[in-house]
Enzyme design. Sequence first.
Site, PDB file in Angstrom:
ATOM      1  N   TYR A 273      -1.498   6.684  -3.723  1.00 34.85           N
ATOM      2  CA  TYR A 273      -2.216   5.413  -3.804  1.00 34.85           C
ATOM      3  C   TYR A 273      -1.328   4.277  -3.292  1.00 34.85           C
ATOM      4  CZ  TYR A 273      -4.378   1.269  -5.926  1.00 34.85           C
ATOM      5  OH  TYR A 273      -4.923   0.028  -6.133  1.00 34.85           O
TER       6      TYR A 273
ATOM      7  N   LYS B 268      -1.769   1.683  -0.021  1.00 32.04           N
ATOM      8  CA  LYS B 268      -1.757   0.222  -0.112  1.00 32.04           C
ATOM      9  C   LYS B 268      -0.675  -0.379   0.791  1.00 32.04           C
ATOM     10  CE  LYS B 268      -5.219  -0.487  -2.860  1.00 32.04           C
ATOM     11  NZ  LYS B 268      -6.396  -1.236  -2.385  1.00 32.04           N
TER      12      LYS B 268
ATOM     13  N   SER C 162      -1.774  -4.028  -3.161  1.00 33.14           N
ATOM     14  CA  SER C 162      -1.240  -3.827  -4.503  1.00 33.14           C
ATOM     15  C   SER C 162       0.270  -3.993  -4.450  1.00 33.14           C
ATOM     16  CB  SER C 162      -1.577  -2.415  -5.005  1.00 33.14           C
ATOM     17  OG  SER C 162      -0.864  -2.101  -6.183  1.00 33.14           O
TER      18      SER C 162
END
Length: 253
Positions: free
Chosen positions: A157, A161, A144
């Site tokens: 998160y 990533k 991401s």
Amino acid sequence: MAQKLAGKIAIVTASTDGIGYAIAEKLAQDGAKVVVSSRKQANVDAAVKKLKSQNLDVVGVVCHVGKPEDRDRLVTTAIEKYGGIDIFVSNAAVNPFFGPILDCPESAWDKIFDINVKTTFLLCKAIVPQMQKRGGGSIILVSSTSGYEPNAIIGPYGVSKTAVLGLKKALVHQLSPMNIRVNCLAPGLIKTRFSEALWKDSNNLKIATQNIKLGRIGEARECAGIVAFLASDEASYITDETVMVSGGAQSRL
């Protein structure tokens, strides 16, 4: 015209909706036989039905990537139905926490890293021997842009990533002599259910798009073509790369 993925066999995790579905669809349209998967049987059945209505060669299997027995079944399905594995797209991810990073409870942190990082590693570990049997393969890990610049409200998160980007680089050392290429896709803000909190509210959408040069959020289908390219022989000299599909948003470590 020959399809660039004809004869290839692919596994795509979390592929019954959003980016994963778009990737599975594109791989199949380009000639691959594709194993689609997600946690719920109803979602698997619906995705398979939709893909088969296009005369695409797909099979579906329930797979919660955090469960060893489900991961085993996913790999076994590809072998039993199609005879091997050439392409692996690791798309499954979770984000159970929104807020300042130091407010993240340990349980949410553990879940994020278990699913987003650990299971990606474990699936690669299970799939690589099958690729070796076929003389090589292509692995695409879905990271991401938040792996480069973690968002203030999805910090854990984003860090997971970033770890996926590191995993890609680490895998390249061992897998290159096996003729297995490893690359990453790093989507920016894409219109999916997974990212609803960032775009569904008009105020959030305005904030989210202010640094996107194209001035809009992306569509899932706009991530699929680059994955099909990276999976194909057209990308035979490309490994250890990350392609950002972000509308021009600034994303650098």
